[in-house]
Design a protein around this motif. Structure first.
Motif, mmCIF file in Angstrom:
data_model
loop_
_atom_site.group_PDB
_atom_site.id
_atom_site.type_symbol
_atom_site.label_atom_id
_atom_site.label_comp_id
_atom_site.label_asym_id
_atom_site.label_seq_id
_atom_site.Cartn_x
_atom_site.Cartn_y
_atom_site.Cartn_z
ATOM 1 N N THR A 211 58.728 -10.689 -32.332
ATOM 2 C CA THR A 211 59.221 -11.554 -31.264
ATOM 3 C C THR A 211 60.741 -11.601 -31.364
ATOM 4 O O THR A 211 61.342 -11.020 -32.262
ATOM 5 C CB THR A 211 58.648 -12.981 -31.387
ATOM 6 O OG1 THR A 211 59.015 -13.519 -32.677
ATOM 7 C CG2 THR A 211 57.129 -12.973 -31.278
ATOM 8 N N CYS A 212 61.357 -12.308 -30.430
ATOM 9 C CA CYS A 212 62.807 -12.501 -30.457
ATOM 10 C C CYS A 212 63.120 -13.917 -30.925
ATOM 11 O O CYS A 212 62.399 -14.862 -30.603
ATOM 12 C CB CYS A 212 63.416 -12.245 -29.084
ATOM 13 S SG CYS A 212 63.262 -10.532 -28.520
ATOM 14 N N GLN B 186 63.224 -12.042 -24.519
ATOM 15 C CA GLN B 186 62.386 -10.939 -25.002
ATOM 16 C C GLN B 186 61.899 -10.113 -23.834
ATOM 17 O O GLN B 186 61.310 -10.622 -22.889
ATOM 18 C CB GLN B 186 61.177 -11.457 -25.787
ATOM 19 C CG GLN B 186 60.248 -10.327 -26.238
ATOM 20 C CD GLN B 186 59.099 -10.800 -27.101
ATOM 21 O OE1 GLN B 186 59.236 -11.748 -27.867
ATOM 22 N NE2 GLN B 186 57.952 -10.148 -26.963
ATOM 23 N N GLY C 33 56.399 -6.467 -27.381
ATOM 24 C CA GLY C 33 56.572 -6.943 -28.747
ATOM 25 C C GLY C 33 55.934 -6.034 -29.784
ATOM 26 O O GLY C 33 55.905 -6.380 -30.962
ATOM 27 N N ILE D 265 60.067 -3.570 -27.460
ATOM 28 C CA ILE D 265 60.629 -4.916 -27.435
ATOM 29 C C ILE D 265 62.144 -4.791 -27.413
ATOM 30 O O ILE D 265 62.711 -3.894 -28.049
ATOM 31 C CB ILE D 265 60.187 -5.762 -28.649
ATOM 32 C CG1 ILE D 265 60.744 -7.186 -28.551
ATOM 33 C CG2 ILE D 265 60.589 -5.108 -29.955
ATOM 34 C CD1 ILE D 265 60.221 -8.126 -29.615
ATOM 35 N N CYS E 51 65.578 -7.520 -27.435
ATOM 36 C CA CYS E 51 66.066 -8.895 -27.509
ATOM 37 C C CYS E 51 67.497 -8.939 -26.981
ATOM 38 O O CYS E 51 68.370 -8.250 -27.513
ATOM 39 C CB CYS E 51 66.016 -9.405 -28.948
ATOM 40 S SG CYS E 51 64.369 -9.384 -29.698
#
Length: 329
Positions: free
Chosen positions: A168-169, A175, A179, A193, A195
């Protein structure tokens, strides 16, 4: 004579067994029954004996400890030990936890003195008659990107070849993507993903936007957006148009910027450069597009005065600021 030779061989076997058992005793005496280290798996192996599991750890430089499930002969190699990840050291009935340093490196055989790098493991080359060792890629390492968070991990997550982990971010980042990260055969991660810092981007529905202050020609602005996995803004409604106007005016109220529309392929027919679709909704200023000097093929977005939010066709070679867009999906 035959009995003497047989007796001598038997004593050699007994001596070897005693010596081996003596070397393994420290490891067996420090096993931690009913425990498992979670969230730091390199790879896992079914139908492994416990000593096979330990040996696999010894030939893998990144391995620091193992989890072993006795009921299913299931082995997991960890890149951490409980001292560095104590919060992940949990009670797990049926599991056994052990650390690499508790076992003699001689269990690795000829690989005990290999010079494999951290993301490799030592194996015997089975296609050669003589003993020959080689180092093969074992994992992709720990992914490190700005804003990326690997916890909490999922049970099946692992960093080994062809394995996958979830991320995750961190707080303060948008995000984009599912993921998921996949470890490729070449030892590099394939990221799904991204960020992006919220301080630099703004969100409208399922898109994010960023204003770049470099004064670039339209084509160079496109390259810059593509370089960050984005594209120049494509506007499809009055609401989106007004949102972009307010987003830019909050920090730079007197600028004009490139967006993604052009009629370079067919004069008078404006399309969005990324999708190639015709521009169905527009917000042209006055009599524009007027193609002054037959050289205005790219769309400029005004943010100042009464022209705020209006569009103008302009020479693509002009250097102005621009807005990049990204999709969450």
């Amino acid at each position: 004579m035959w009995m003497f030779q047989t007796s001598k061989a038997l004593w050699l076997l007994i001596d070897l067994f005693v010596q081996c058992s003596s070397n393994l005793h420290p490891g067996f005496s420090r096993l931690e029954q009913g425990h498992r280290l979670d969230g730091s798996v390199i790879n896992s192996f079914p139908e492994f004996s416990f000593l096979d599991c330990i040996t696999e750890c010894l030939v893998t430089p990144r391995c620091a400890s193992v989890n072993y499930f006795k009921g299913a002969n299931f082995c997991e190699l960890n890149y951490k030990r409980k001292q560095t990840a104590y919060i992940q050291f949990t009670e797990s009935p049926g599991w056994v936890y052990s650390e690499k340093d508790h076992w003699p490196k001689e269990l690795a055989g000829d690989c005990s003195n290999s010079n494999c790098s951290l993301n490799e493991k030592c194996v015997h080359d089975k296609y050669r008659k003589e003993t020959h060792l080689k180092c093969v890629t074992s994992d992709c390492g720990i992914p490190r990107r700005q804003g990326l968070v690997l916890t909490p991990t999922k049970y099946e997550d692992a960093i080994g070849i062809h394995r996958r982990i979830h991320a995750t971010c961190s707080v303060g980042y948008f995000q984009l993507g599912s993921g998921r990260l996949t470890c490729q055969l070449n030892g590099e991660w394939k990221y799904d993903i991204l960020c992006e810092e919220k301080a630099e981007w703004g969100q409208y529905q399922d898109h994010i936007y960023r204003l770049f202050l470099d004064n670039l020609p339209w084509a160079d602005a496109e390259k810059q957006c593509e370089g960050i996995n984005g594209y120049r803004a494509e506007i499809g409604s009055p609401d989106e148009n007004n949102w972009i106007l307010n987003f830019i005016q909050n920090s730079h109220p007197y600028v004009s910027v490139w967006i993604g529309g052009n009629d370079l392929q067919n004069e008078g027919t404006f399309i969005w450069s990324r999708s190639g679709q015709a521009i169905n909704w527009n917000n042209w200023s006055g009599s524009n597009p007027d193609d002054t000097d037959s050289n205005e093929n790219c769309i400029e977005f005004y943010t100042y005065s009464t022209y705020g939010g209006k569009w103008n066709d302009r020479s693509c070679d002009t250097g102005i600021r621009f807005v990049c867009e990204k999709d969450f999906n």
